[in-house]
Structure formats: structure tokens, C-alpha cells
Design an enzyme around this catalytic site. Structure first.
Site, short mmCIF file in Angstrom:
data_model
loop_
_atom_site.label_atom_id
_atom_site.label_comp_id
_atom_site.label_asym_id
_atom_site.label_seq_id
_atom_site.Cartn_x
_atom_site.Cartn_y
_atom_site.Cartn_z
N HIS A 19 0.73 -1.30 -0.03
CA HIS A 19 -0.33 -0.18 -0.27
C HIS A 19 0.54 1.25 0.44
O HIS A 19 1.97 0.72 0.63
CB HIS A 19 -0.80 -0.05 1.47
CG HIS A 19 -0.49 0.13 2.22
ND1 HIS A 19 0.86 1.22 3.23
CD2 HIS A 19 -0.21 -1.12 3.25
CE1 HIS A 19 0.94 0.81 4.28
NE2 HIS A 19 0.77 -0.19 4.62
N GLU A 103 -2.57 -6.85 7.69
CA GLU A 103 -1.64 -6.82 8.02
C GLU A 103 -1.18 -7.75 9.27
O GLU A 103 -2.28 -8.31 9.39
CB GLU A 103 -1.68 -5.17 8.25
CG GLU A 103 -0.28 -4.55 9.15
CD GLU A 103 1.09 -4.26 8.77
OE1 GLU A 103 1.42 -5.99 8.25
OE2 GLU A 103 1.53 -3.28 8.22
#
Length: 290
Positions: A19, A103
Site C-alpha cells: 500500500h 497486516e
């Protein structure tokens, strides 16, 4: 013949994208009051995503693309930015949001002072084994990545039975830095030691796994960003001196890496006649030095 059809149905590339810059990357105290999945990209992070999309388009051209994405806000926003450079007709799927590629969980909320202590403790235990209080270890993330890969390839390998499907030539996984490293660790069967040498990718860094259509196997290539990997080694020289050196691009040494002495010496630009031993373990090096 069946195996050949399965290999032919596999994508040319698997592309991993981290990201863009998030608000949490800029302000660590944000984690104290906002859950990690809700953190957004910064303006710079959004620009990084758009630029990454242009790089992706330059790589894949008009080939079909299917996306898998972590369901965190910053990865979904990155996906939206990346998609801008692609033609809608070439996107086979963009709505597969899989929590298994999220994550690593560092805890529900992350108090900065406590996180600093945890990170210091992790440096002693190791990134792969250390489990954050109320969170996950790298080994935990490895397990869910393994499940994701099995599901992804099961779906891809079943596609050969349905030739009417618009099979993607490219699979793009929009995820997080540690997840990318653990994805490759599982995919390429890296050892824990090799995983520990690989640095976290930068924002919107893109790692490209290219398929050999003859064998159906994949390799990391330089078509995207090249993962950075370093390893420290103790070098015992014939004149009795001992030096500590850093091997750059350790990941690109042919395995078994630590025992590939000839390749290591070439990278360190050392003459084999001048070296009596290479030692990777600190305790063993200190014992040998005595």
C-alpha cells in the site's frame, strides 16, 4: 496432458504491491486512538498508488488482470488508485477482499511507548517468531498466507476445466510489507534465516513473480522492484584478523545460500586464498575468535 492444461491456465505473473504511505506511517500516535484497519492513505500515498498503477499498466499492457486485496482501508484505497491506469475491460476481478492477506496484528491499539519496548524485544527474538501482546507473530501470518495461497492456486488450477472463463494473465495482490515478505517466504520456501535478511518494501513497491510456462514454476524477477536483502557475516582471514562484513543482495545468492562460499566471496570481492572461514552465527564467531 492434464498437468499441461493446468500449467497453461496459470497466470504469467503474480504481482505483489504494498500500500501507499498511510497516515499511521506519518503519525505513529494515530494507532493509539484508531484501529489499524481504519487508517487511510495520506495525499502522498494516494499519488503513489496512481503512479504504481501506471507502472503496472506499462508492465501488463492490455493483458487481463485479477486483483486480491487486503480489506484494510489503506490497501483498498491503494487498489482504487492503481486501477485508474487500467482499462475496465481488462480487469477480470477487483472485488476479492481477503482478510488472510491483511497486516500483521500488532494489538488492538498500539501505545507508542509500549510498542517501542515490543520492537526492542522483537529485535532479540526475531521478526518471524516474536508475538506481539494481544497480536500475532510472523509465524501466525505465515500460516494464514499458506491458506490463502492454497485457495488461490486451487481456484486457478480449476480454471483449466472452464475454458469459457476470462482467465487473467496477471494476478495482483495489494497488501502490506510484512505480508509480501511472508508470501514470498512461503511461496519460495525460504528459511527463517533468509526471511530475516529481506527488508520491508517501500510504499507502493511492486514485486513481480514471473511464470515459466514450461514448468509452471515462478521466479522473482527485476521487472518490478528488486527486494533488498542483506546478511552480516564474520570473515576470518588467513593473516589472523577478523572482520564483520555485510553481504548485499543476499537473496540472489543461489541456495543453499550460507554454504555457497564461492558466491559469497565473489560478492565480498575476497580472494578464497585469503579467507579461512565464514561464520554467520555471532556466538560461534566469538567462540572461534578466542
Amino acid at each position: 496432458q492434464r498437468e499441461e492444461r493446468i500449467r497453461a491456465a496459470r497466470p504469467k505473473r503474480i504481482i505483489l504491491i504494498r500500500h501507499g504511505e498511510s497516515e499511521g506511517n506519518v503519525d505513529k500516535t494515530l494507532y493509539e486512538r484508531m484501529p489499524d484497519p481504519h487508517i487511510s492513505l495520506t495525499c502522498q500515498g494516494q499519488e503513489q498508488a496512481v503512479k504504481c498503477g501506471r507502472r503496472l499498466k506499462a508492465l501488463v499492457g492490455d493483458e487481463r488482470v485479477a486483483f486480491y486485496c487486503s480489506p484494510f482501508r489503506r490497501t483498498l484505497q491503494t487498489l482504487a488508485g492503481v486501477r485508474q491506469a487500467l482499462c475496465p475491460a481488462q480487469i477480470v476481478r477487483a472485488d476479492r477482499h481477503d482478510p488472510r492477506i491483511r497486516e500483521q496484528e500488532f494489538g488492538n491499539f498500539q501505545v507508542v511507548s509500549e510498542m517501542e519496548r515490543s520492537l526492542e524485544e522483537r529485535s532479540r527474538v526475531g521478526r518471524f517468531w516474536y508475538r506481539f501482546p494481544t497480536g500475532e507473530s510472523g509465524a501466525d501470518v505465515y500460516q494464514r498466507i499458506s491458506s490463502f495461497l492454497e485457495s488461490m492456486f486451487r481456484e486457478l488450477d480449476l480454471n483449466y476445466q472452464r475454458p469459457e472463463l476470462r482467465r487473467p494473465e496477471n494476478i495482483v495482490v495489494v497488501t502490506h510489507g510484512l505480508t509480501m515478505r511472508l508470501f514470498c517466504m512461503r511461496f519460495f520456501r525460504w528459511s527463517v534465516g533468509t526471511f530475516e535478511t529481506v527488508w520491508n518494501p517501500g510504499h507502493c513497491e511492486m514485486w513481480v513473480l514471473q511464470c515459466d510456462q514450461a514448468t509452471g514454476s515462478y521466479t522473482l524477477t527485476s521487472q518490478g522492484d528488486v527486494p533488498r536483502s542483506t546478511r552480516e557475516v564474520w570473515v576470518f582471514l588467513a593473516d589472523g584478523t577478523v572482520t564483520r562484513r555485510v553481504i548485499s543482495d543476499f537473496l540472489w545468492i543461489p541456495p543453499p545460500r550460507q554454504s555457497n562460499t564461492a558466491a559469497i566471496l565473489r560478492k565480498l570481492r575476497l580472494d578464497p586464498q585469503d579467507v579461512t572461514a565464514l561464520v554467520f552465527n555471532d556466538a560461534e564467531a566469538l567462540k572461534r575468535a578466542r
